[in-house]
Motif scaffolding. Structure first.
Motif, PDB file in Angstrom:
ATOM      1  N   LEU A   1       9.298 -24.480 -11.487  1.00 33.73           N
ATOM      2  CA  LEU A   1       9.103 -23.040 -11.272  1.00 33.73           C
ATOM      3  C   LEU A   1       9.325 -22.261 -12.560  1.00 33.73           C
ATOM      4  O   LEU A   1       8.590 -21.323 -12.871  1.00 33.73           O
ATOM      5  N   PHE A   2      10.366 -22.638 -13.312  1.00 30.39           N
ATOM      6  CA  PHE A   2      10.583 -21.997 -14.615  1.00 30.39           C
ATOM      7  C   PHE A   2       9.377 -22.228 -15.522  1.00 30.39           C
ATOM      8  O   PHE A   2       8.917 -21.305 -16.217  1.00 30.39           O
ATOM      9  N   GLU A   3       8.859 -23.451 -15.518  1.00 31.85           N
ATOM     10  CA  GLU A   3       7.710 -23.760 -16.374  1.00 31.85           C
ATOM     11  C   GLU A   3       6.476 -22.961 -15.959  1.00 31.85           C
ATOM     12  O   GLU A   3       5.697 -22.502 -16.804  1.00 31.85           O
ATOM     13  N   GLU A   4       6.300 -22.803 -14.648  1.00 35.11           N
ATOM     14  CA  GLU A   4       5.168 -22.008 -14.171  1.00 35.11           C
ATOM     15  C   GLU A   4       5.340 -20.539 -14.558  1.00 35.11           C
ATOM     16  O   GLU A   4       4.369 -19.868 -14.949  1.00 35.11           O
ATOM     17  N   ALA A   5       6.573 -20.031 -14.473  1.00 30.58           N
ATOM     18  CA  ALA A   5       6.849 -18.649 -14.874  1.00 30.58           C
ATOM     19  C   ALA A   5       6.566 -18.456 -16.361  1.00 30.58           C
ATOM     20  O   ALA A   5       5.975 -17.448 -16.771  1.00 30.58           O
ATOM     21  N   ILE A   6       6.960 -19.442 -17.182  1.00 28.19           N
ATOM     22  CA  ILE A   6       6.721 -19.357 -18.629  1.00 28.19           C
ATOM     23  C   ILE A   6       5.226 -19.249 -18.911  1.00 28.19           C
ATOM     24  O   ILE A   6       4.786 -18.444 -19.741  1.00 28.19           O
ATOM     25  N   GLU A   7       4.437 -20.058 -18.210  1.00 26.42           N
ATOM     26  CA  GLU A   7       2.986 -20.054 -18.407  1.00 26.42           C
ATOM     27  C   GLU A   7       2.393 -18.680 -18.098  1.00 26.42           C
ATOM     28  O   GLU A   7       1.591 -18.143 -18.870  1.00 26.42           O
ATOM     29  N   LEU A   8       2.814 -18.081 -16.970  1.00 25.72           N
ATOM     30  CA  LEU A   8       2.265 -16.785 -16.568  1.00 25.72           C
ATOM     31  C   LEU A   8       2.765 -15.665 -17.472  1.00 25.72           C
ATOM     32  O   LEU A   8       2.008 -14.762 -17.836  1.00 25.72           O
ATOM     33  N   LEU A   9       4.048 -15.716 -17.839  1.00 18.76           N
ATOM     34  CA  LEU A   9       4.590 -14.686 -18.721  1.00 18.76           C
ATOM     35  C   LEU A   9       3.953 -14.772 -20.107  1.00 18.76           C
ATOM     36  O   LEU A   9       3.793 -13.757 -20.792  1.00 18.76           O
ATOM     37  N   GLY A  10       3.562 -15.963 -20.502  1.00 16.05           N
ATOM     38  CA  GLY A  10       2.962 -16.149 -21.813  1.00 16.05           C
ATOM     39  C   GLY A  10       1.604 -15.497 -21.947  1.00 16.05           C
ATOM     40  O   GLY A  10       1.174 -15.169 -23.063  1.00 16.05           O
ATOM     41  N   ILE A  11       0.899 -15.322 -20.830  1.00 14.77           N
ATOM     42  CA  ILE A  11      -0.427 -14.700 -20.888  1.00 14.77           C
ATOM     43  C   ILE A  11      -0.415 -13.266 -20.395  1.00 14.77           C
ATOM     44  O   ILE A  11      -1.466 -12.634 -20.326  1.00 14.77           O
TER      45      ILE A  11
ATOM     46  N   ASN B   1       9.476 -20.016   1.812  1.00 15.16           N
ATOM     47  CA  ASN B   1       8.469 -19.250   2.548  1.00 15.16           C
ATOM     48  C   ASN B   1       7.916 -18.109   1.699  1.00 15.16           C
ATOM     49  O   ASN B   1       6.701 -17.850   1.676  1.00 15.16           O
ATOM     50  N   THR B   2       8.814 -17.434   0.973  1.00 16.96           N
ATOM     51  CA  THR B   2       8.382 -16.314   0.132  1.00 16.96           C
ATOM     52  C   THR B   2       7.483 -16.795  -0.995  1.00 16.96           C
ATOM     53  O   THR B   2       6.467 -16.163  -1.316  1.00 16.96           O
ATOM     54  N   LEU B   3       7.834 -17.916  -1.601  1.00 14.41           N
ATOM     55  CA  LEU B   3       6.981 -18.486  -2.651  1.00 14.41           C
ATOM     56  C   LEU B   3       5.585 -18.774  -2.116  1.00 14.41           C
ATOM     57  O   LEU B   3       4.577 -18.533  -2.794  1.00 14.41           O
ATOM     58  N   SER B   4       5.528 -19.263  -0.892  1.00 14.70           N
ATOM     59  CA  SER B   4       4.234 -19.535  -0.277  1.00 14.70           C
ATOM     60  C   SER B   4       3.411 -18.262  -0.121  1.00 14.70           C
ATOM     61  O   SER B   4       2.206 -18.242  -0.405  1.00 14.70           O
ATOM     62  N   ARG B   5       4.078 -17.148   0.292  1.00 18.25           N
ATOM     63  CA  ARG B   5       3.386 -15.868   0.452  1.00 18.25           C
ATOM     64  C   ARG B   5       2.893 -15.346  -0.908  1.00 18.25           C
ATOM     65  O   ARG B   5       1.779 -14.835  -1.025  1.00 18.25           O
ATOM     66  N   VAL B   6       3.735 -15.465  -1.920  1.00 19.80           N
ATOM     67  CA  VAL B   6       3.374 -14.984  -3.254  1.00 19.80           C
ATOM     68  C   VAL B   6       2.153 -15.739  -3.772  1.00 19.80           C
ATOM     69  O   VAL B   6       1.200 -15.147  -4.294  1.00 19.80           O
ATOM     70  N   ARG B   7       2.167 -17.069  -3.620  1.00 23.06           N
ATOM     71  CA  ARG B   7       1.044 -17.877  -4.114  1.00 23.06           C
ATOM     72  C   ARG B   7      -0.245 -17.574  -3.354  1.00 23.06           C
ATOM     73  O   ARG B   7      -1.331 -17.584  -3.922  1.00 23.06           O
ATOM     74  N   LYS B   8      -0.098 -17.285  -2.078  1.00 21.93           N
ATOM     75  CA  LYS B   8      -1.268 -17.086  -1.226  1.00 21.93           C
ATOM     76  C   LYS B   8      -1.868 -15.695  -1.375  1.00 21.93           C
ATOM     77  O   LYS B   8      -3.095 -15.530  -1.365  1.00 21.93           O
ATOM     78  N   GLU B   9      -1.006 -14.664  -1.543  1.00 20.84           N
ATOM     79  CA  GLU B   9      -1.471 -13.285  -1.373  1.00 20.84           C
ATOM     80  C   GLU B   9      -1.461 -12.432  -2.646  1.00 20.84           C
ATOM     81  O   GLU B   9      -2.084 -11.372  -2.669  1.00 20.84           O
ATOM     82  N   LEU B  10      -0.752 -12.868  -3.675  1.00 26.13           N
ATOM     83  CA  LEU B  10      -0.642 -12.032  -4.872  1.00 26.13           C
ATOM     84  C   LEU B  10      -1.316 -12.695  -6.065  1.00 26.13           C
ATOM     85  O   LEU B  10      -1.415 -13.918  -6.133  1.00 26.13           O
ATOM     86  N   PRO B  11      -1.773 -11.905  -7.027  1.00 24.95           N
ATOM     87  CA  PRO B  11      -2.366 -12.479  -8.245  1.00 24.95           C
ATOM     88  C   PRO B  11      -1.334 -13.277  -9.027  1.00 24.95           C
ATOM     89  O   PRO B  11      -0.138 -12.998  -8.980  1.00 24.95           O
ATOM     90  N   ARG B  12      -1.815 -14.276  -9.746  1.00 23.65           N
ATOM     91  CA  ARG B  12      -0.929 -15.057 -10.616  1.00 23.65           C
ATOM     92  C   ARG B  12      -0.772 -14.294 -11.927  1.00 23.65           C
ATOM     93  O   ARG B  12      -1.533 -14.473 -12.872  1.00 23.65           O
ATOM     94  N   ASP B  13       0.236 -13.427 -11.972  1.00 27.07           N
ATOM     95  CA  ASP B  13       0.430 -12.568 -13.126  1.00 27.07           C
ATOM     96  C   ASP B  13       1.914 -12.416 -13.399  1.00 27.07           C
ATOM     97  O   ASP B  13       2.740 -13.178 -12.878  1.00 27.07           O
ATOM     98  N   GLY B  14       2.244 -11.423 -14.234  1.00 25.19           N
ATOM     99  CA  GLY B  14       3.642 -11.218 -14.612  1.00 25.19           C
ATOM    100  C   GLY B  14       4.546 -10.898 -13.450  1.00 25.19           C
ATOM    101  O   GLY B  14       5.724 -11.268 -13.443  1.00 25.19           O
ATOM    102  N   ASN B  15       4.026 -10.212 -12.420  1.00 29.85           N
ATOM    103  CA  ASN B  15       4.858  -9.891 -11.260  1.00 29.85           C
ATOM    104  C   ASN B  15       5.246 -11.149 -10.492  1.00 29.85           C
ATOM    105  O   ASN B  15       6.400 -11.347 -10.122  1.00 29.85           O
ATOM    106  N   ALA B  16       4.234 -11.999 -10.242  1.00 23.58           N
ATOM    107  CA  ALA B  16       4.523 -13.265  -9.572  1.00 23.58           C
ATOM    108  C   ALA B  16       5.497 -14.087 -10.406  1.00 23.58           C
ATOM    109  O   ALA B  16       6.409 -14.731  -9.865  1.00 23.58           O
ATOM    110  N   ALA B  17       5.323 -14.058 -11.734  1.00 22.99           N
ATOM    111  CA  ALA B  17       6.208 -14.834 -12.611  1.00 22.99           C
ATOM    112  C   ALA B  17       7.654 -14.378 -12.497  1.00 22.99           C
ATOM    113  O   ALA B  17       8.578 -15.196 -12.560  1.00 22.99           O
ATOM    114  N   VAL B  18       7.872 -13.072 -12.334  1.00 24.51           N
ATOM    115  CA  VAL B  18       9.239 -12.573 -12.180  1.00 24.51           C
ATOM    116  C   VAL B  18       9.877 -13.158 -10.923  1.00 24.51           C
ATOM    117  O   VAL B  18      11.046 -13.557 -10.926  1.00 24.51           O
ATOM    118  N   TYR B  19       9.093 -13.226  -9.847  1.00 25.72           N
ATOM    119  CA  TYR B  19       9.671 -13.824  -8.633  1.00 25.72           C
ATOM    120  C   TYR B  19       9.878 -15.322  -8.804  1.00 25.72           C
ATOM    121  O   TYR B  19      10.897 -15.874  -8.363  1.00 25.72           O
TER     122      TYR B  19
END
Length: 802
Positions: free
Chosen positions: A181-191, A143-161
């Motif tokens: 999820l790890f792969e998605e975090a890597i992508e966001l942390l990389g930019i 549920n929290t992942l759904s909120r993060v994807r819906k309401e927050l920017p796709r950035d380093g903060n989202a990647a930490v979660y």
């Protein structure tokens, strides 16, 4: 002393409710519980009883899913975990997690705190890790992942979660969902550009490999891990790292803002809890408390003396001091102060000539037994005047040399590295922080690999640069790494003291400053390598932050005299820094004329030694404008603040807080303590607010913080009769405030809406006068609220101040 008072409040609300559940009694109970946990020894059982009662009251009075209920469960989980009541803590945190993920005002910081605590109940202080119960958290994390994807920017903060959630999935054996999820975090942390995410990316890649081994059947990780059967190394590696967040969720305690140097502005990005996860706060997230501070300061509600808190002393790299100064106003006066009036006009040219002569062998390799000195070193010892013209010449020469040597000799070559660190000294003087960090990304790994003295120099350079960028938590780790490599010494202890002071850990700061003082006195306090002035300055600033202004002033003045005497009669930036610190203390003590004298001197010295556009010059002009306004010298204050504003929006380390402070003070010079508000001259500031807007749009995310600045600029333009430009900015601010979830922005939206109507009336032909009389004697603030045809201003003045 606090606890009995809070208990009286708790009992008072209980009596008033006549035995019925009451939310106010529950709030008082939570406050009592927090204090009970902080006592020595802690009263955890009493705290737990109070929180359990509060939860029962909140569930009845506010509802089982209320944010207050969620917060109380969070507190209960924390208190149970303090007592190592593992299962009870886990149940409370599971409920807190569930409720926090449902809240309208979704708060990623709080989610991460609860997530971290919950993981602790499985992984910390245990012999066997039972992974299966972690699966109970899967629906909440989904549920929290759904909120993060819906309401927050796709950035380093989202990647930490994403990383934290993926680690929980991996622990719960859901490898097929943890891996992507790890792969998605890597992508966001990389930019992510606001912080170095290399370690986070490395951890994610390790966990991707772990998931892949389990999915491929190459590894069958048991759901119950017996740590007693593992060796020490295996046990440590068995626990994937969940980033630490501050467990103290005391909303009543404000983080103290900090800045990069003695007198310049606040940090480009303030630190908050999530900043502790990533090392600094990415531009994509702002602490709600910071937004509230800015908004309250600008709207005049409980005015905050932000500037009094936004100062810190700069650490001094080992072997780097500064040249001295006299009380000067121009190069001509410098020469006169040196007793060389007949040759005054030639003083700068003579200094340049001497510098060129000293640099004839600069391209030669080091000669054994005769170390060469860089410009910065010669300026530090007083052999060469500290003039910005010389630094700019040296920068150009050394940049060419470094590029050539790097191309022909290689970066690992000794001569190339010697040239780089000479260039680093010049760049630091000129505040070329972006250049430095780009170069250090290449230089530091090379030096670490060498393992010789260049390793220490590289760590020192990186730590000092991070300090300048206000990344104190990263800097102090590197300073302590140096402490392990070379042991304690005066310069290193001083740097660590300054860093802890900037982080707000004043006892630690005082400890290291005292160590530095002992090392210095044990040698030669007046010697070339001594930095007694910096240590005295640090001690003085620690005393100031502890509230002892009168005790701090003698230390700071002694530091000022030390620098002045050591390098007399030349100007020196460190002397000016000490003088600006003295100016700040004198201002707080109400000694404005003396404070002004130090500030004016500091401005002129910084112009000569660092440059007209240097951040130190900007900070000194800011201080000077503030002091002049304290004396109600309106025109002089306005002139200084206009120039400070102009320089602040040019800085590499752009600071929205400092820009807003200057903006606020500048508007005060028009709107406060006056019988007549003359609006015409406000147009003179349009170019600098346009430059400020350009930096905000380029460097910062458009969120509640930037909306506060848009609103402030819109009000300035409304006062200056640019109703069309103001109107569009108010509309933009309203849109951003409406989407802001970290704080209640309704009041700010109402002010913007009122100002939209004002602009529309003027654009429709109902023109407001350009000279407004507030009548009679000048009120303390121009808040007479005489009519509907005056613009309000959250920076000061009429309606916005009422």
């Amino acid at each position: 002393e606090a606890l009995p008072i809070l208990e009286k409040a708790y009992d008072f609300y209980g009596r008033r409710a006549q035995g019925q559940p009451a939310s106010l009694q529950a709030k008082a109970g939570i406050s009592c519980a927090k204090v009970c946990c902080k006592l020595s020894p802690p009263q955890y059982e009493r705290a737990e009883q109070l929180v359990r009662k509060s939860i029962s009251m909140y569930e009845v009075t506010c509802g089982p899913t209320s944010p207050l209920t969620a917060s109380a469960y969070h507190e209960l989980g924390q208190i149970c975990w303090y007592q190592r009541k593992r299962e009870e803590a886990r149940r409370a945190l599971l409920r807190a997690y569930e409720l926090e993920a449902m809240k309208d005002a979704f708060n990623l910081l709080t989610i991460l705190e609860i997530h971290n605590l919950a993981m602790d109940t499985f992984l910390k202080e245990v012999r066997k890790i039972n992974r299966k119960p972690l699966q109970d958290f899967f629906p909440i994390v989904d549920n929290t992942l759904s909120r993060v994807r819906k309401e927050l920017p796709r950035d380093g903060n989202a990647a930490v979660y994403f990383k934290a959630a993926a680690e929980l999935y991996a622990w719960g054996a859901r490898y097929d969902e943890g891996k992507p999820l790890f792969e998605e975090a890597i992508e966001l942390l990389g930019i992510e550009t606001s912080v170095d995410c290399t370690n986070l990316i490395k951890e994610c890649r390790t966990m991707v490999a772990f998931c892949e081994r389990n999915l491929a059947g190459m590894q069958d990780s048991p759901l119950v891990l017996d740590l007693d059967e593992a060796d020490d190394g295996t046990a440590k590696k068995a626990v994937p790292k969940i980033e630490e967040v501050d467990e103290d969720d005391d909303d009543d305690e404000e983080e103290e803002p900090v800045i990069e140097d003695v007198t310049p502005s606040a940090p480009a990005v303030p630190e908050d809890t999530l900043g502790a996860v990533l090392g600094r706060v990415p531009a994509s997230i702002r602490a709600s408390g910071q937004l509230v501070d800015i908004a309250r300061s600008l709207s005049g509600m409980a005015p905050l003396d932000l500037k009094a808190e936004l100062k810190a002393a700069a650490p001094v790299p080992a072997g780097k001091t500064g040249a001295a100064k006299g009380k000067v106003r121009s190069p001509m006066e410098i020469a006169m102060a040196m007793g060389a009036a007949p040759q005054a006009a030639d003083v700068v040219q003579q200094a340049k000539s001497a510098h060129k002569g000293a640099d004839k062998t600069a391209n030669h390799p080091p000669i054994p037994g005769r170390p060469q000195k860089s410009l910065a070193q010669r300026q530090a010892t007083g052999e060469t005047p500290e003039l910005v013209e010389l630094q700019l010449e040296d920068e150009e020469r050394l940049e060419k040399e470094f590029a050539q040597q790097k191309s022909t000799l290689g970066l690992d070559n000794q001569q190339t590295l010697i040239t780089f660190f000479d260039l680093f000294d010049v760049w630091i003087q000129l505040y070329r922080l972006n250049k430095i960090m780009t170069a250090l990304e290449e230089v530091v790994p090379v030096c670490r690999k060498r393992g010789d003295q260049f390793k220490i120099k590289a760590i020192q350079a990186l730590s000092f640069t991070l300090w300048k960028q206000s990344k104190f938590s990263e800097a102090v780790k590197l300073f302590h790494e140096m402490e392990e490599l070379v042991g304690k010494n005066a310069a290193l202890c001083e740097n660590i003291g300054h860093t802890y002071s900037s982080m707000g850990d004043y006892p630690k700061a005082e400890e290291y400053f005292q160590d530095a003082l002992e090392f210095t006195k044990a040698k030669d306090p007046e010697g070339e390598e001594s930095n007694l002035g910096g240590i005295l300055l640090g001690l003085g600033l620690v005393k100031e932050r502890l509230g002892d202004l009168e005790g701090a002033l003698p230390n700071v003045l002694e530091a000022y005299q030390y620098y002045k005497k050591k390098h007399h009669p030349r100007p020196a930036s460190l002397t000016a820094k000490a003088g600006m610190s003295a100016s700040k203390l004198l201002k707080q003590l109400g000694q404005f004329p003396k404070a002004e004298e130090f500030a004016r001197e500091g401005v002129e010295i910084f112009k000569i030694t660092c440059g007209e556009t240097n951040p130190l010059t900007a900070g000194a002009l800011h201080d000077l404008g503030d002091i002049l306004w304290c004396q109600r010298r309106r025109e002089e204050a306005r002139e200084a603040l206009h120039r400070a504003y102009e320089l602040e929006v040019m800085k590499d380390a752009f600071s929205l807080i400092t820009v807003l402070e200057i903006h606020n003070l500048l508007m005060d010079t028009y709107l406060k303590d006056t019988t007549e508000i003359v609006r015409g001259p406000i147009k003179n500031h349009f170019p600098i607010v346009d430059a400020g807007l350009a930096r905000v749009r380029k460097d910062l995310q458009l969120d509640g913080n930037t909306a506060v600045y848009l609103k402030a600029v819109a009000e300035l333009r409304a006062w200056g009769a640019d109703y069309s430009g103001a109107r569009s900015l108010f509309q933009e601010a309203i849109e951003i405030f409406a989407a802001e979830e970290t704080t209640d922005c309704r009041h700010l939206i109402e002010q913007c809406t009122t100002m939209l109507s004002f602009c529309d009336r003027n654009l429709g032909g109902r023109q407001s006068p350009m000279v407004l009389s507030v009548g009679g004697e000048a009120p303390k603030e121009a808040n007479a609220n005489p009519g509907d045809d005056e613009p309000s201003s959250s920076s000061g003045g009429t309606k916005g101040r009422s």
